[in-house]
Design a protein around this motif. Structure first.
Motif, PDB file in Angstrom:
ATOM      1  N   THR A  17       0.817  -1.217   0.000  1.00  0.00           N
ATOM      2  CA  THR A  17       0.000   0.000   0.000  1.00  0.00           C
ATOM      3  C   THR A  17       0.849   1.265   0.000  1.00  0.00           C
ATOM      4  O   THR A  17       0.637   2.179  -0.811  1.00  0.00           O
ATOM      5  CB  THR A  17      -0.930   0.002   1.227  1.00  0.00           C
ATOM      6  OG1 THR A  17      -1.748  -1.168   1.200  1.00  0.00           O
ATOM      7  CG2 THR A  17      -1.819   1.238   1.224  1.00  0.00           C
ATOM      8  N   THR A  18       1.812   1.349   0.907  1.00  0.00           N
ATOM      9  CA  THR A  18       2.644   2.549   0.999  1.00  0.00           C
ATOM     10  C   THR A  18       3.545   2.684  -0.221  1.00  0.00           C
ATOM     11  O   THR A  18       3.763   3.792  -0.723  1.00  0.00           O
ATOM     12  CB  THR A  18       3.494   2.517   2.283  1.00  0.00           C
ATOM     13  OG1 THR A  18       2.634   2.334   3.410  1.00  0.00           O
ATOM     14  CG2 THR A  18       4.264   3.814   2.456  1.00  0.00           C
ATOM     15  N   GLU A  19       4.049   1.579  -0.720  1.00  0.00           N
ATOM     16  CA  GLU A  19       4.900   1.622  -1.913  1.00  0.00           C
ATOM     17  C   GLU A  19       4.128   2.141  -3.118  1.00  0.00           C
ATOM     18  O   GLU A  19       4.657   2.921  -3.921  1.00  0.00           O
ATOM     19  CB  GLU A  19       5.447   0.221  -2.199  1.00  0.00           C
ATOM     20  CG  GLU A  19       6.390  -0.281  -1.114  1.00  0.00           C
ATOM     21  CD  GLU A  19       6.467  -1.795  -1.052  1.00  0.00           C
ATOM     22  OE1 GLU A  19       5.878  -2.455  -1.940  1.00  0.00           O
ATOM     23  OE2 GLU A  19       7.083  -2.323  -0.116  1.00  0.00           O
ATOM     24  N   ARG A  20       2.867   1.736  -3.243  1.00  0.00           N
ATOM     25  CA  ARG A  20       2.050   2.227  -4.360  1.00  0.00           C
ATOM     26  C   ARG A  20       1.818   3.727  -4.241  1.00  0.00           C
ATOM     27  O   ARG A  20       1.846   4.451  -5.237  1.00  0.00           O
ATOM     28  CB  ARG A  20       0.708   1.478  -4.408  1.00  0.00           C
ATOM     29  CG  ARG A  20       0.845  -0.010  -4.674  1.00  0.00           C
ATOM     30  CD  ARG A  20      -0.486  -0.639  -5.049  1.00  0.00           C
ATOM     31  NE  ARG A  20      -1.512  -0.492  -4.032  1.00  0.00           N
ATOM     32  CZ  ARG A  20      -1.762  -1.382  -3.077  1.00  0.00           C
ATOM     33  NH1 ARG A  20      -1.023  -2.484  -2.987  1.00  0.00           N
ATOM     34  NH2 ARG A  20      -2.743  -1.186  -2.211  1.00  0.00           N
ATOM     35  N   ARG A  21       1.588   4.201  -3.026  1.00  0.00           N
ATOM     36  CA  ARG A  21       1.383   5.638  -2.833  1.00  0.00           C
ATOM     37  C   ARG A  21       2.654   6.415  -3.182  1.00  0.00           C
ATOM     38  O   ARG A  21       2.596   7.440  -3.870  1.00  0.00           O
ATOM     39  CB  ARG A  21       0.955   5.911  -1.387  1.00  0.00           C
ATOM     40  CG  ARG A  21       0.860   7.396  -0.994  1.00  0.00           C
ATOM     41  CD  ARG A  21      -0.143   8.183  -1.830  1.00  0.00           C
ATOM     42  NE  ARG A  21      -1.482   7.651  -1.770  1.00  0.00           N
ATOM     43  CZ  ARG A  21      -2.394   7.970  -0.841  1.00  0.00           C
ATOM     44  NH1 ARG A  21      -2.087   8.826   0.125  1.00  0.00           N
ATOM     45  NH2 ARG A  21      -3.609   7.451  -0.885  1.00  0.00           N
ATOM     46  N   VAL A  22       3.796   5.938  -2.716  1.00  0.00           N
ATOM     47  CA  VAL A  22       5.060   6.629  -2.983  1.00  0.00           C
ATOM     48  C   VAL A  22       5.346   6.659  -4.482  1.00  0.00           C
ATOM     49  O   VAL A  22       5.725   7.704  -5.037  1.00  0.00           O
ATOM     50  CB  VAL A  22       6.220   5.958  -2.220  1.00  0.00           C
ATOM     51  CG1 VAL A  22       7.564   6.536  -2.660  1.00  0.00           C
ATOM     52  CG2 VAL A  22       6.038   6.143  -0.714  1.00  0.00           C
ATOM     53  N   ASP A  66      10.807   6.320   3.427  1.00  0.00           N
ATOM     54  CA  ASP A  66      12.170   5.857   3.139  1.00  0.00           C
ATOM     55  C   ASP A  66      12.211   4.342   2.966  1.00  0.00           C
ATOM     56  O   ASP A  66      12.883   3.822   2.065  1.00  0.00           O
ATOM     57  CB  ASP A  66      13.098   6.288   4.272  1.00  0.00           C
ATOM     58  CG  ASP A  66      14.569   6.240   3.864  1.00  0.00           C
ATOM     59  OD1 ASP A  66      14.860   6.371   2.656  1.00  0.00           O
ATOM     60  OD2 ASP A  66      15.424   6.063   4.746  1.00  0.00           O
ATOM     61  N   LEU A  67      11.483   3.622   3.810  1.00  0.00           N
ATOM     62  CA  LEU A  67      11.419   2.165   3.675  1.00  0.00           C
ATOM     63  C   LEU A  67      10.776   1.768   2.346  1.00  0.00           C
ATOM     64  O   LEU A  67      11.224   0.828   1.681  1.00  0.00           O
ATOM     65  CB  LEU A  67      10.628   1.563   4.840  1.00  0.00           C
ATOM     66  CG  LEU A  67      11.342   1.501   6.193  1.00  0.00           C
ATOM     67  CD1 LEU A  67      10.372   1.057   7.289  1.00  0.00           C
ATOM     68  CD2 LEU A  67      12.537   0.550   6.134  1.00  0.00           C
ATOM     69  N   SER A  68       9.739   2.489   1.961  1.00  0.00           N
ATOM     70  CA  SER A  68       9.089   2.196   0.684  1.00  0.00           C
ATOM     71  C   SER A  68      10.011   2.504  -0.489  1.00  0.00           C
ATOM     72  O   SER A  68      10.024   1.781  -1.492  1.00  0.00           O
ATOM     73  CB  SER A  68       7.792   3.005   0.557  1.00  0.00           C
ATOM     74  OG  SER A  68       6.845   2.580   1.511  1.00  0.00           O
ATOM     75  N   LEU A  69      10.781   3.573  -0.373  1.00  0.00           N
ATOM     76  CA  LEU A  69      11.755   3.890  -1.419  1.00  0.00           C
ATOM     77  C   LEU A  69      12.784   2.778  -1.568  1.00  0.00           C
ATOM     78  O   LEU A  69      13.190   2.441  -2.689  1.00  0.00           O
ATOM     79  CB  LEU A  69      12.454   5.212  -1.101  1.00  0.00           C
ATOM     80  CG  LEU A  69      11.686   6.487  -1.437  1.00  0.00           C
ATOM     81  CD1 LEU A  69      12.391   7.692  -0.825  1.00  0.00           C
ATOM     82  CD2 LEU A  69      11.550   6.670  -2.948  1.00  0.00           C
ATOM     83  N   VAL A  79      14.988   5.559  -8.278  1.00  0.00           N
ATOM     84  CA  VAL A  79      16.431   5.719  -8.103  1.00  0.00           C
ATOM     85  C   VAL A  79      16.700   6.963  -7.271  1.00  0.00           C
ATOM     86  O   VAL A  79      15.910   7.917  -7.266  1.00  0.00           O
ATOM     87  CB  VAL A  79      17.170   5.834  -9.455  1.00  0.00           C
ATOM     88  CG1 VAL A  79      17.060   4.552 -10.247  1.00  0.00           C
ATOM     89  CG2 VAL A  79      16.649   7.010 -10.260  1.00  0.00           C
ATOM     90  N   GLU A  80      17.812   6.939  -6.561  1.00  0.00           N
ATOM     91  CA  GLU A  80      18.259   8.102  -5.796  1.00  0.00           C
ATOM     92  C   GLU A  80      19.227   8.904  -6.645  1.00  0.00           C
ATOM     93  O   GLU A  80      20.115   8.343  -7.287  1.00  0.00           O
ATOM     94  CB  GLU A  80      18.934   7.657  -4.502  1.00  0.00           C
ATOM     95  CG  GLU A  80      19.443   8.813  -3.648  1.00  0.00           C
ATOM     96  CD  GLU A  80      20.064   8.352  -2.344  1.00  0.00           C
ATOM     97  OE1 GLU A  80      21.097   8.926  -1.939  1.00  0.00           O
ATOM     98  OE2 GLU A  80      19.521   7.391  -1.735  1.00  0.00           O
TER      99      GLU A  80
END
Length: 241
Positions: A17-22, A66-69, A79-80
């Motif tokens: 869920t959080t990864e999709r939002r990010v 940050d965890l989702s990134l 990418v950073e």
């Protein structure tokens, strides 16, 4: 043969869920505020939590994002960007990851940010990133995304047909289907059906749907204007600092 099959396999994978939002915010900001892109962790967190163009509302902190990134970078869709002596910034690689172009990424982004929507809602909302003149212009984009299995039709063709992205884990998608239809089975994608009028609609029914569409369009326009004001304020704060 195995090598060919691997090369044809899609790069994209289900996300939490959080990864999709990010991911949705990364793509959205690249499209709507390119002058401020790539973006910092703080700006990304603010984008995840903003009130407009988001459903459901979230209250994430920098650690959550940050965890989702980390997860998004591990699967190859973020990418950073390192700057000399500057705060790290982040950007997406979603065009390559999904193997899509501008119109398709706009529709996917709206689904990532808001969840299931009708074709009419998608046309109105995605137009802030890519122009869709009418539902007929949206139809081939939806069909292409269905063919690539990037979106799924949750309800039968016709007025109010709901679509969503296919980045849910299997259990989450089954739960969503059951919530909407009472059936957790996964039928094949339905052909896209641009909303059509019944042959002889009752006067009341014929009036309600356009009124609802107009009200939703007004709400979306207010949300878009609110977001633009917030972005202008952010730029002004940067100039004054």
């Amino acid at each position: 043969m195995d090598v060919d099959q691997e090369s044809d396999a899609p790069k994209w994978k289900p996300l939490g869920t959080t990864e999709r939002r990010v991911l949705g915010v990364l793509i959205e900001k690249a499209k709507t505020t390119p002058d401020n892109y790539p973006i910092t962790l703080a700006s990304l967190t603010a984008g995840c939590n903003q009130k407009s163009n988001r459903a459901p509302q979230m209250q994430l902190n920098d650690d959550d994002v940050d965890l989702s990134l980390d997860r998004l970078r591990s699967v190859g869709v973020a990418v950073e960007v390192q700057g000399s002596g500057r705060v790290p910034k982040y950007r997406h690689t979603a065009y390559d990851w999904f193997d899509v172009k501008g119109p398709e990424i706009a529709v996917l982004t709206e689904l990532l940010l808001r969840g299931e929507q009708t074709a009419g809602e998608l046309r109105t909302r995605a137009s802030r990133m890519e122009p869709f003149q009418d539902l007929a212009a949206l139809q081939p984009v939806l069909q292409m995304l269905l063919d690539k299995n990037l979106i799924v039709a949750l309800t039968p063709p016709g007025r109010g047909q709901l679509f969503t992205h296919n980045l849910y884990p299997d259990a989450d998608l089954a739960h969503l289907r059951k919530k909407l239809t009472g059936d957790s089975s996964s039928p094949p994608p339905q052909p896209v059906a641009v909303a059509s009028q019944p042959a002889t609609p009752a006067p009341a029914a014929a009036a309600v749907a356009p009124a609802n569409d107009e009200l939703q369009s007004m709400r979306d326009e207010i949300a878009r204007l609110s977001e633009e004001v917030a972005q202008l304020k952010q730029r002004l704060d940067i100039l004054e600092s």
